[in-house]
Design an enzyme around this catalytic site. Structure first.
Site, PDB file in Angstrom:
ATOM      1  N   LYS A 158      -1.345  -4.520  12.553  1.00 10.67           N
ATOM      2  CA  LYS A 158      -0.001  -4.910  12.123  1.00 10.67           C
ATOM      3  C   LYS A 158       0.953  -4.979  13.321  1.00 10.67           C
ATOM      4  CE  LYS A 158      -0.183  -2.776   7.523  1.00 10.67           C
ATOM      5  NZ  LYS A 158       0.420  -1.774   6.613  1.00 10.67           N
ATOM      6  N   GLY A 165       4.623  -8.428   5.746  1.00 14.06           N
ATOM      7  CA  GLY A 165       3.383  -9.195   5.824  1.00 14.06           C
ATOM      8  C   GLY A 165       3.272 -10.135   7.011  1.00 14.06           C
ATOM      9  N   ILE A 203      -6.522  -0.653   3.035  1.00 12.34           N
ATOM     10  CA  ILE A 203      -6.608  -0.156   1.651  1.00 12.34           C
ATOM     11  C   ILE A 203      -6.879  -1.361   0.748  1.00 12.34           C
ATOM     12  CG2 ILE A 203      -5.418   1.126  -0.190  1.00 12.34           C
ATOM     13  CD1 ILE A 203      -5.620   2.818   2.320  1.00 12.34           C
ATOM     14  N   HIS A 208       1.819  -2.031  -4.906  1.00  7.96           N
ATOM     15  CA  HIS A 208       3.027  -1.853  -4.106  1.00  7.96           C
ATOM     16  C   HIS A 208       4.037  -1.106  -4.976  1.00  7.96           C
ATOM     17  CE1 HIS A 208       6.403  -3.568  -1.423  1.00  7.96           C
ATOM     18  NE2 HIS A 208       6.989  -2.880  -2.378  1.00  7.96           N
ATOM     19  N   GLU A 288       6.533   1.119   4.606  1.00  9.95           N
ATOM     20  CA  GLU A 288       7.731   0.731   5.368  1.00  9.95           C
ATOM     21  C   GLU A 288       8.945   1.308   4.674  1.00  9.95           C
ATOM     22  OE1 GLU A 288       8.041  -3.547   5.630  1.00  9.95           O
ATOM     23  OE2 GLU A 288       6.011  -3.743   6.399  1.00  9.95           O
ATOM     24  N   ASN A 290      12.961   0.163   3.836  1.00 10.71           N
ATOM     25  CA  ASN A 290      13.994  -0.872   3.888  1.00 10.71           C
ATOM     26  C   ASN A 290      15.363  -0.209   3.872  1.00 10.71           C
ATOM     27  OD1 ASN A 290      11.996  -2.901   3.697  1.00 10.71           O
ATOM     28  ND2 ASN A 290      11.941  -2.593   1.500  1.00 10.71           N
ATOM     29  N   ARG A 292      18.407  -1.207   3.202  1.00 12.56           N
ATOM     30  CA  ARG A 292      19.384  -2.107   2.579  1.00 12.56           C
ATOM     31  C   ARG A 292      19.273  -1.990   1.061  1.00 12.56           C
ATOM     32  NH1 ARG A 292      14.783  -5.296   3.616  1.00 12.56           N
ATOM     33  NH2 ARG A 292      13.867  -5.952   1.638  1.00 12.56           N
ATOM     34  N   ARG A 336      12.027 -13.242 -11.126  1.00 12.28           N
ATOM     35  CA  ARG A 336      12.848 -14.017 -10.184  1.00 12.28           C
ATOM     36  C   ARG A 336      12.735 -15.496 -10.520  1.00 12.28           C
ATOM     37  NH1 ARG A 336      12.514 -11.406  -4.146  1.00 12.28           N
ATOM     38  NH2 ARG A 336      12.416  -9.223  -4.781  1.00 12.28           N
TER      39      ARG A 336
END
Ligand code: MV4
Length: 447
Positions: A158, A165, A203, A208, A288, A290, A292, A336
């Site tokens: 990564k 991603g 993994i 997620h 990770e 975020n 925000r 969405r």
């Protein structure tokens, strides 16, 4: 409390922030590009300032223009929303220098979480479970190969400057290591100007799951449970839900405690999200953080009855948080709605909305900035609405979501509504037993 907040964003999130400001008695300043002159955020704000031409770089990412707009309107705070400047450490720092409160993370917190290898080491030190792999960056391809042999394939490399991603490669056998290493290095160097890579055990077929947290200026952090964001296509989330069908009360307590430990370690201020992968055995690993507010925050608001934007503004103003954690009292799901053609690789479909009917009734929330006669500009993200449905059980949410999607029609542009309608009838989706690979085998032809 702040008297006037400038919203450095557009679309539905700009409206979402204006709505809470109005309820709090705070004046608002909209900023807009010439492509957004007719937008609702411009109409609903108390004042509006044009900050440049359509291209994001020259408008919503134009720091001098936005700071000038805040200065001339006397705004005492800036809310960056999501995307654009929301995780820009330099912008956070400049706001501080100009004595304008940035409603978000400090420059230091953004930097600490922006470099993914450093973020992981920070979390590991705080006792947050992390995926086995390299300690920080890999020094050479040889070091990577040696570690991969020792851990066993598959592994993943990564980009430390990546996230979401970008700049990562899955490697399934040693013969493929060199090529994937070269590709990942090249891609991340070109995309981020930083080609640092780290390595992890891969993994297989994870979920997620992310934990919403809020921290105040006094070192206190609380969590508001999880969101399951496993329904993604090419790292774009399409549906999110809470609570997750795979998170037990016990797992929620453990993941909540881990997220709080990680955020507390960096004295995190404001709303943030700690992302985890959950494997087949229900083990969770930090991925990770975020720094925000996120697109999918409304489902958490619906199940906890907590206004996250109001909380962001309050903690930015120095008001302490209650310090208690919030657990879901209901089920909520977000679809969405993008101006994209789901039958044609989700190709953007900008243009004029000729007719629109928004769904309504019990348990329906639509966060959207569009209206009949509105022209969707081609310059920005194609999300035009978030359909948020809440009910007492997951089954009821899915039935209600289907009903709402049937009421939702938009004439003039292609949208993702047909995809969502098909998903709500999918047996695997309905069973709740799926993972992040689910859409890789989904039939998008017959919607
Ligand atoms: C992983 C992984 C499996 N193993 N790391 C994708 C986005 C970026 N945040 C990290 N990602 C992944 N990291 C290890 N060690 C699988 C993914 C992944 C993924 C994660 C969440 C949601 C969708 C995904 C789709 C493909 C890969």
């Amino acid at each position: 409390m702040f008297k006037k907040i400038l919203i450095a964003n557009r679309g539905e999130i700009a409206l979402r922030i204006i709505r809470t400001c109005k309820e709090m008695g705070i004046k608002t300043v909209a900023v807009y590009s010439t492509a957004d002159k007719e937008s609702l955020h411009v109409r609903f704000a108390d004042e509006a300032v044009c900050i440049g031409p359509p291209a994001s770089k020259q408008s919503y990412l134009n720091i001098p223009s936005i700071i000038s707009a805040a200065e001339i309107t006397n705004a005492d705070a800036i809310h960056p929303g999501y995307g654009f400047l929301s995780e820009n450490a330099e912008f956070s720092r400049i706001c501080e220098d100009y004595k304008i409160k940035f409603i978000g993370a400090t420059a230091e917190q953004i930097n600490q979480m922006g470099d993914k290898a450093t973020a992981k080491e920070t979390m590991k030190k705080a006792g947050v479970p992390c995926i086995p792999g390299s300690e920080g960056l890999l020094e050479s391809v040889e070091e990577g190969i040696k570690l991969a042999e020792a851990m066993g394939y598959p592994v993943i490399v990564k980009a430390t400057a990546g996230g979401g991603g970008r700049g990562m490669r899955i490697i399934r056998k040693s013969e493929d290591f060199q090529k994937n290493w070269d590709d990942a290095k090249m891609e991340s160097g070109a995309a981020f100007g930083n080609d640092g890579l780290y390595l992890e055990k891969f993994i297989e077929e994870p979920r997620h799951i992310e934990i919403q947290i809020v921290g105040d200026q006094y070192g206190k952090v609380c969590h508001l449970s999880e969101r399951d964001c496993s329904i993604q296509r090419r790292h774009q989330k399409l549906v999110e839900e809470t609570p997750s069908p795979v998170v037990s009360d016990e797992l929620r307590e453990q993941m909540g405690a881990a997220a709080i430990a990680g955020a507390t370690a960096i004295k995190y201020e404001g709303a943030g999200t700690v992302e985890f992968l959950v494997d087949k055995h229900g083990k969770f690993y930090f991925m990770e953080m975020n720094t925000r507010i996120q697109v999918e925050h409304p489902i958490t608001e619906e199940v906890t009855d907590f206004d996250l934007i109001k909380e962001q503004i309050k903690v930015a103003a120095g008001i302490p948080i209650s310090g208690i954690n919030y657990f879901p009292k209901m089920y909520s799901m977000e679809c969405r709605i993008n101006a994209e053609d789901p039958k044609n690789n989700f190709r953007p479909s900008p243009g004029k909305i000729l007719q629109i009917n928004l769904p309504g009734g019990h348990g329906i929330r639509v966060d959207s900035h569009v209206y009949a006669g509105y022209t969707i500009p081609p310059n920005y993200d194609s999300m035009i609405a978030k359909l948020i449905v809440t009910a007492r059980s997951r089954e009821e949410v899915i039935v209600r979501m289907k009903r709402a999607l049937q009421e939702f029609f938009i004439d003039g542009v292609k949208t993702t509504i047909p995809f969502h309608l098909k998903l709500m009838d999918d047996e695997t989706f309905k069973s709740g037993k799926f993972n992040t690979s689910f859409l890789e085998t989904f039939d998008f032809e017959n919607l």
